[in-house]
Write a protein that holds these residues in place. Structure first.
Motif, PDB file in Angstrom:
ATOM      1  N   SER A   3      41.063  27.646 -11.479  1.00 44.90           N
ATOM      2  CA  SER A   3      41.519  29.034 -11.507  1.00 44.90           C
ATOM      3  C   SER A   3      41.339  29.601 -12.905  1.00 44.90           C
ATOM      4  CB  SER A   3      42.977  29.127 -11.069  1.00 44.90           C
ATOM      5  OG  SER A   3      43.798  28.438 -11.969  1.00 44.90           O
ATOM      6  N   ARG A   4      41.123  30.887 -12.963  1.00 47.25           N
ATOM      7  CA  ARG A   4      40.990  31.575 -14.234  1.00 47.25           C
ATOM      8  C   ARG A   4      42.294  32.266 -14.555  1.00 47.25           C
ATOM      9  NH1 ARG A   4      35.268  34.518 -14.681  1.00 47.25           N
ATOM     10  NH2 ARG A   4      35.507  33.938 -16.837  1.00 47.25           N
ATOM     11  N   GLU A  31      33.009  36.950  -9.648  1.00 49.02           N
ATOM     12  CA  GLU A  31      34.463  37.048  -9.806  1.00 49.02           C
ATOM     13  C   GLU A  31      35.078  38.002  -8.804  1.00 49.02           C
ATOM     14  OE1 GLU A  31      36.499  35.104 -11.478  1.00 49.02           O
ATOM     15  OE2 GLU A  31      34.657  34.028 -11.920  1.00 49.02           O
ATOM     16  N   LEU A  32      34.454  39.138  -8.601  1.00 46.06           N
ATOM     17  CA  LEU A  32      35.000  40.092  -7.629  1.00 46.06           C
ATOM     18  C   LEU A  32      34.934  39.533  -6.212  1.00 46.06           C
ATOM     19  CD1 LEU A  32      33.694  43.501  -8.972  1.00 46.06           C
ATOM     20  CD2 LEU A  32      36.073  42.803  -8.708  1.00 46.06           C
ATOM     21  N   ALA A  33      33.865  38.839  -5.888  1.00 43.16           N
ATOM     22  CA  ALA A  33      33.751  38.247  -4.549  1.00 43.16           C
ATOM     23  C   ALA A  33      34.854  37.223  -4.323  1.00 43.16           C
ATOM     24  CB  ALA A  33      32.377  37.595  -4.374  1.00 43.16           C
ATOM     25  N   ARG A  34      35.193  36.468  -5.352  1.00 42.79           N
ATOM     26  CA  ARG A  34      36.260  35.468  -5.227  1.00 42.79           C
ATOM     27  C   ARG A  34      37.603  36.152  -4.946  1.00 42.79           C
ATOM     28  NH1 ARG A  34      39.531  32.238  -8.369  1.00 42.79           N
ATOM     29  NH2 ARG A  34      39.118  33.346 -10.290  1.00 42.79           N
ATOM     30  N   VAL A  35      37.871  37.256  -5.634  1.00 44.27           N
ATOM     31  CA  VAL A  35      39.121  37.990  -5.422  1.00 44.27           C
ATOM     32  C   VAL A  35      39.130  38.625  -4.031  1.00 44.27           C
ATOM     33  CG1 VAL A  35      40.508  39.953  -6.210  1.00 44.27           C
ATOM     34  CG2 VAL A  35      39.506  38.385  -7.884  1.00 44.27           C
ATOM     35  N   SER A  76      51.775  27.691   2.310  1.00 47.24           N
ATOM     36  CA  SER A  76      51.581  27.239   0.928  1.00 47.24           C
ATOM     37  C   SER A  76      50.115  27.260   0.544  1.00 47.24           C
ATOM     38  CB  SER A  76      52.136  25.829   0.749  1.00 47.24           C
ATOM     39  OG  SER A  76      53.531  25.846   0.864  1.00 47.24           O
ATOM     40  N   HIS A  77      49.244  26.871   1.458  1.00 43.51           N
ATOM     41  CA  HIS A  77      47.798  26.903   1.189  1.00 43.51           C
ATOM     42  C   HIS A  77      47.343  28.336   0.908  1.00 43.51           C
ATOM     43  CE1 HIS A  77      43.476  26.566   1.563  1.00 43.51           C
ATOM     44  NE2 HIS A  77      43.534  27.481   2.513  1.00 43.51           N
ATOM     45  N   HIS A  78      47.759  29.270   1.748  1.00 45.64           N
ATOM     46  CA  HIS A  78      47.358  30.667   1.568  1.00 45.64           C
ATOM     47  C   HIS A  78      47.902  31.224   0.246  1.00 45.64           C
ATOM     48  CE1 HIS A  78      45.265  31.245   5.322  1.00 45.64           C
ATOM     49  NE2 HIS A  78      46.301  30.784   6.010  1.00 45.64           N
ATOM     50  N   LEU A  79      49.126  30.882  -0.110  1.00 43.11           N
ATOM     51  CA  LEU A  79      49.691  31.327  -1.378  1.00 43.11           C
ATOM     52  C   LEU A  79      48.915  30.726  -2.551  1.00 43.11           C
ATOM     53  CD1 LEU A  79      53.458  31.118  -0.437  1.00 43.11           C
ATOM     54  CD2 LEU A  79      52.174  33.220  -0.960  1.00 43.11           C
ATOM     55  N   LYS A  80      48.486  29.492  -2.413  1.00 42.67           N
ATOM     56  CA  LYS A  80      47.702  28.834  -3.459  1.00 42.67           C
ATOM     57  C   LYS A  80      46.374  29.570  -3.672  1.00 42.67           C
ATOM     58  CE  LYS A  80      45.320  24.539  -4.548  1.00 42.67           C
ATOM     59  NZ  LYS A  80      44.892  23.244  -4.045  1.00 42.67           N
ATOM     60  N   VAL A  81      45.722  29.967  -2.586  1.00 44.99           N
ATOM     61  CA  VAL A  81      44.454  30.697  -2.696  1.00 44.99           C
ATOM     62  C   VAL A  81      44.673  32.018  -3.426  1.00 44.99           C
ATOM     63  CG1 VAL A  81      42.634  31.861  -1.372  1.00 44.99           C
ATOM     64  CG2 VAL A  81      43.427  29.589  -0.677  1.00 44.99           C
ATOM     65  N   ARG A  83      47.057  32.666  -5.554  1.00 43.14           N
ATOM     66  CA  ARG A  83      47.372  32.326  -6.954  1.00 43.14           C
ATOM     67  C   ARG A  83      46.105  31.998  -7.726  1.00 43.14           C
ATOM     68  NH1 ARG A  83      51.056  28.764  -5.398  1.00 43.14           N
ATOM     69  NH2 ARG A  83      49.827  27.035  -6.133  1.00 43.14           N
ATOM     70  N   GLU A  84      45.241  31.187  -7.143  1.00 47.11           N
ATOM     71  CA  GLU A  84      44.004  30.801  -7.820  1.00 47.11           C
ATOM     72  C   GLU A  84      43.069  31.980  -8.042  1.00 47.11           C
ATOM     73  OE1 GLU A  84      42.442  27.559  -5.495  1.00 47.11           O
ATOM     74  OE2 GLU A  84      43.677  26.090  -6.585  1.00 47.11           O
ATOM     75  N   ALA A  85      43.162  32.984  -7.192  1.00 39.59           N
ATOM     76  CA  ALA A  85      42.353  34.189  -7.368  1.00 39.59           C
ATOM     77  C   ALA A  85      42.954  35.120  -8.414  1.00 39.59           C
ATOM     78  CB  ALA A  85      42.210  34.926  -6.036  1.00 39.59           C
ATOM     79  N   GLY A  86      44.153  34.807  -8.893  1.00 35.15           N
ATOM     80  CA  GLY A  86      44.789  35.634  -9.912  1.00 35.15           C
ATOM     81  C   GLY A  86      45.555  36.818  -9.368  1.00 35.15           C
ATOM     82  N   LEU A  87      45.727  36.886  -8.045  1.00 35.45           N
ATOM     83  CA  LEU A  87      46.396  38.034  -7.438  1.00 35.45           C
ATOM     84  C   LEU A  87      47.918  37.946  -7.499  1.00 35.45           C
ATOM     85  CD1 LEU A  87      43.988  38.346  -4.432  1.00 35.45           C
ATOM     86  CD2 LEU A  87      44.331  40.069  -6.220  1.00 35.45           C
ATOM     87  N   ILE A  88      48.446  36.727  -7.500  1.00 41.88           N
ATOM     88  CA  ILE A  88      49.896  36.533  -7.570  1.00 41.88           C
ATOM     89  C   ILE A  88      50.212  35.432  -8.569  1.00 41.88           C
ATOM     90  CG2 ILE A  88      50.319  37.287  -5.186  1.00 41.88           C
ATOM     91  CD1 ILE A  88      50.664  34.309  -4.424  1.00 41.88           C
ATOM     92  N   THR A  89      51.462  35.379  -8.945  1.00 47.08           N
ATOM     93  CA  THR A  89      51.969  34.296  -9.770  1.00 47.08           C
ATOM     94  C   THR A  89      53.236  33.779  -9.116  1.00 47.08           C
ATOM     95  OG1 THR A  89      52.597  33.647 -12.009  1.00 47.08           O
ATOM     96  CG2 THR A  89      53.339  35.809 -11.273  1.00 47.08           C
ATOM     97  N   GLY A  90      53.542  32.522  -9.344  1.00 51.17           N
ATOM     98  CA  GLY A  90      54.745  31.932  -8.771  1.00 51.17           C
ATOM     99  C   GLY A  90      55.617  31.338  -9.859  1.00 51.17           C
ATOM    100  N   GLU A  91      56.923  31.467  -9.677  1.00 50.36           N
ATOM    101  CA  GLU A  91      57.890  30.924 -10.632  1.00 50.36           C
ATOM    102  C   GLU A  91      58.939  30.129  -9.861  1.00 50.36           C
ATOM    103  OE1 GLU A  91      61.498  32.571 -13.440  1.00 50.36           O
ATOM    104  OE2 GLU A  91      59.835  33.919 -13.012  1.00 50.36           O
ATOM    105  N   ARG A  92      59.074  28.864 -10.217  1.00 50.24           N
ATOM    106  CA  ARG A  92      60.062  28.013  -9.548  1.00 50.24           C
ATOM    107  C   ARG A  92      61.451  28.318 -10.105  1.00 50.24           C
ATOM    108  NH1 ARG A  92      60.237  23.943  -6.232  1.00 50.24           N
ATOM    109  NH2 ARG A  92      58.015  23.538  -6.257  1.00 50.24           N
ATOM    110  N   ARG A  93      62.383  28.515  -9.183  1.00 47.22           N
ATOM    111  CA  ARG A  93      63.794  28.695  -9.525  1.00 47.22           C
ATOM    112  C   ARG A  93      64.587  27.787  -8.608  1.00 47.22           C
ATOM    113  NH1 ARG A  93      63.729  35.144  -9.185  1.00 47.22           N
ATOM    114  NH2 ARG A  93      62.086  35.501 -10.717  1.00 47.22           N
ATOM    115  N   GLY A  94      65.018  26.681  -9.149  1.00 52.67           N
ATOM    116  CA  GLY A  94      65.703  25.687  -8.326  1.00 52.67           C
ATOM    117  C   GLY A  94      64.726  25.078  -7.348  1.00 52.67           C
ATOM    118  N   THR A  95      65.049  25.150  -6.060  1.00 48.20           N
ATOM    119  CA  THR A  95      64.169  24.565  -5.053  1.00 48.20           C
ATOM    120  C   THR A  95      63.166  25.567  -4.486  1.00 48.20           C
ATOM    121  OG1 THR A  95      65.773  25.044  -3.313  1.00 48.20           O
ATOM    122  CG2 THR A  95      65.893  22.869  -4.347  1.00 48.20           C
ATOM    123  N   TRP A  96      63.265  26.843  -4.854  1.00 51.24           N
ATOM    124  CA  TRP A  96      62.409  27.881  -4.292  1.00 51.24           C
ATOM    125  C   TRP A  96      61.401  28.379  -5.315  1.00 51.24           C
ATOM    126  CZ3 TRP A  96      62.769  27.656   0.639  1.00 51.24           C
ATOM    127  CH2 TRP A  96      63.986  27.403   1.255  1.00 51.24           C
TER     128      TRP A  96
END
Length: 137
Positions: A3-4, A31-35, A76-81, A83-96
């Motif tokens: 991921s970039r 890059e645009l095609a990946r996004v 989780s797989h879809h969220l990972k894709v 994230r790797e495309a740079g469209l979202i970010t994730g932050e762990r807070r406790g178990t979520w």
């Protein structure tokens, strides 16, 4: 797939003129095609929309999984894709994990698709034309 960073994506995407004004370079196209590919799946597009429109501009994964008739690992797989495309970010807070969109990248990607006004060589989005909805921070 490596991921970039958001800054790297913004650099590639942000320098793109609207498609109707100037052809994309080979690197910009990749890059645009990946996004766009990340957004091209109905589940991922809906996840992106759910996160962007969620109260406070972020959504807990626990709020997202109940919306779909899919398993947790599939979500989780879809969220990972995304994230790797740079469209979202994730932050762990406790178990979520809480997800937030990168509105700057969405705005830059959408600006590539908006043609410049015939008398405006700057490529600025003309009044009355809106880009994708972005989350207020």
């Amino acid at each position: 797939m490596r991921s970039r960073s958001l800054a790297q994506l913004a650099e590639v995407v942000g320098c793109c003129s609207p498609l109707a004004r100037q052809p994309l370079s080979a690197d910009q196209s990749v890059e645009l095609a990946r996004v766009f590919k990340a957004m091209g799946d109905p589940v991922r597009l809906r996840l992106l929309s759910l996160i962007a429109s969620h109260a406070g501009g972020e959504a807990c994964v626990c709020d997202l999984t109940d919306v779909f008739d899919l398993s947790g690992p599939t979500i989780s797989h879809h969220l990972k894709v995304l994230r790797e495309a740079g469209l979202i970010t994730g932050e762990r807070r406790g178990t979520w994990i809480y997800y937030r969109v990168h509105p700057e990248l969405l705005a830059q990607v959408s600006a590539v698709l908006v043609p410049a006004a015939p008398d405006d060589p700057s490529g600025i989005i003309p009044d009355g034309i809106t880009s994708l909805p972005v989350v207020d921070r």
